[in-house]
Scaffold this active site. Structure first.
Site, PDB file in Angstrom:
ATOM      1  N   GLY A  34      -5.359  11.847  -7.070  1.00  0.00           N
ATOM      2  CA  GLY A  34      -6.495  11.251  -7.755  1.00  0.00           C
ATOM      3  C   GLY A  34      -7.795  11.437  -7.003  1.00  0.00           C
ATOM      4  O   GLY A  34      -8.867  11.538  -7.600  1.00  0.00           O
ATOM      5  N   ASP A  36      -1.646   0.210   1.386  1.00  0.00           N
ATOM      6  CA  ASP A  36      -1.222   1.069   0.282  1.00  0.00           C
ATOM      7  C   ASP A  36       0.092   1.767   0.616  1.00  0.00           C
ATOM      8  O   ASP A  36       0.263   2.958   0.347  1.00  0.00           O
ATOM      9  CB  ASP A  36      -2.306   2.096  -0.047  1.00  0.00           C
ATOM     10  CG  ASP A  36      -2.087   2.747  -1.427  1.00  0.00           C
ATOM     11  OD1 ASP A  36      -1.362   2.150  -2.256  1.00  0.00           O
ATOM     12  OD2 ASP A  36      -2.624   3.844  -1.666  1.00  0.00           O
TER      13      ASP A  36
END
Length: 420
Positions: free
Chosen positions: A61, A175
């Protein structure tokens, strides 16, 4: 360096054949990098002519990853370059730069080595990293669904070692997910590399904050309750939760909290509890000894949760009957771990069943009156002896008078209320 004329991967000079295509490798001096119709970076040299791009490795992304040759030192590197639209966002660029700063300040064999932060000729930014040959844990789970216990324990132990220094410095990864755990195959088993420190929360004094209060950073399926709420009081125990979610998925083939949308996943994380892994992973033979470990790791309150990833790794290994700690298992050959687990599991399961049976008997057999009886001299000592190995003993003499007195008082109270 050598290259494959079919896939254009780069290899060390002592390699002979490409393990992917089976082609005989040739020196890079005798070959030219390919050209790509849709990506002008492939075949070009970037960052002042230092890095020669040979192939596209992956897309994400934030950016695209390439394998390149560092012409200055003659080694293969990975270039992670931001997409053009991302490179225009100041916060994204700052996070990208912070990934370099944090990773460079945490040199560790289980954290990907980040070498440089560069500007590219096409007005983007690049992270220069060590090139790793292997696959993400996400790829493994998509293919195999679950990991065998010995592979899980070795991987988890190395993840714990990689995170300990970051957590001691009050840096939270924020994350952790299967996509950010990279597995490099070796003769003894996987060698783990933790990726992507771009979403870190730095709780050290004076650290710059890039997250607006109330926003959430991370992947919903692996987010702790405090992270899901965007709370300021977020520390390394959020990573403990995320690693526990990864463990759960590795043994059951499913994430612990499921829903159709991101917000619903977060609601589920904050308001419900996952199935015990032995139930969710029944088809894969997950032992019940793992259930209390996951329960402790998924406590909603950080204060009640397992306090470190190292302790989580220790408890998981112990649930499979291993002696020692994650520091031992991180470097133990996978075959040796498998042999120890096979030998220990029958006794582990037997002890767990006996403990569960004793707890059930103790809960069912405990005299309810003892918990509410008025205290009297020696009562505490008498109550302590009421249960021996979960079996109720003879009711102490003080219980009957106490219950009778309580009953008389209750009748008198009822009579008084009726009279009024």
């Amino acid at each position: 360096m050598k290259t494959c004329s079919a896939c254009f991967r780069l290899f060390s000079h002592d390699s002979g054949f490409c393990p992917v295509d089976g082609q005989r490798l040739i020196p890079v001096a005798q070959a030219s990098p390919p050209r790509h119709r849709e990506d002008r970076r492939v075949g070009a040299t970037l960052c002042g002519g230092r890095y020669q791009v040979w192939r596209i490795v992956a897309d994400g992304g934030m950016g695209r990853v390439y394998q390149a040759l560092d012409l200055q030192v003659g080694r293969s590197v990975a270039l992670k370059i931001l997409h053009p639209e991302v490179a225009l966002d100041e916060v994204s660029v700052e996070r990208f730069h912070r990934e370099f700063q944090v990773s460079a300040s945490l040199p560790h064999e289980h954290i990907v080595e980040v070498l440089a932060f560069e500007r590219t000729e096409d007005h983007s930014f690049a992270l220069v990293m060590e090139y790793l040959e292997g696959e993400e844990l996400r790829t493994v789970l998509k293919r195999d669904k679950v990991l065998p216990p010995e592979r899980l324990v070795r991987m988890l132990s190395q993840v714990a070692l990689g995170l300990v220094e970051a957590h001691e410095r009050k840096v939270v990864h924020r994350d952790l997910k299967p996509d950010n755990i990279f597995l490099v195959g070796t003769h003894d088993g996987d060698r783990v590399k933790i990726l992507d420190f771009g979403s870190v929360r730095d709780n050290s004094e004076g650290a710059k904050k890039l997250t607006v209060v109330g926003t959430t950073i991370g992947s919903p399926f692996y987010m702790s309750p405090e992270q899901a709420q965007g709370l300021l009081a977020l520390d390394h125990r959020a990573d403990v939760w995320s690693v526990a979610a990864i463990v759960f998925e590795c043994v059951t083939g499913r994430v612990p909290f499921q829903a159709s949308t991101g917000p619903m996943i977060l609601v589920s994380i904050m308001g419900s509890n996952p199935l015990p892994p032995s139930e969710a992973g029944k088809a894969y033979g997950v032992p019940a000894s793992l259930d209390p470990v996951m329960e402790a790791a998924f406590m909603k309150s950080p204060e009640a949760r397992l306090p470190s990833v190292g302790l989580l790794a220790d408890r998981v290994g112990q649930a499979y009957g291993l002696a020692g700690s994650h520091r031992d298992w991180a470097c133990m050959p996978q075959k040796e771990l498998a042999a120890q687990i096979r030998a220990a599991m029958p006794a582990v399961l037997a002890r767990h069943e006996q403990g569960s049976a004793r707890a059930a008997v103790a809960g069912a057999g405990r005299p309810p009156v003892a918990a509410v009886a008025a205290p009297s001299p020696g009562a505490a000592d008498a109550f302590a002896e009421d249960i021996v190995m979960g079996v109720p003993q003879r009711v102490p003499r003080w219980v009957v008078p106490a219950v009778a007195s309580a009953a008389v008082l209750l009748c008198a109270l009822v009579a008084l209320l009726i009279a009024r």
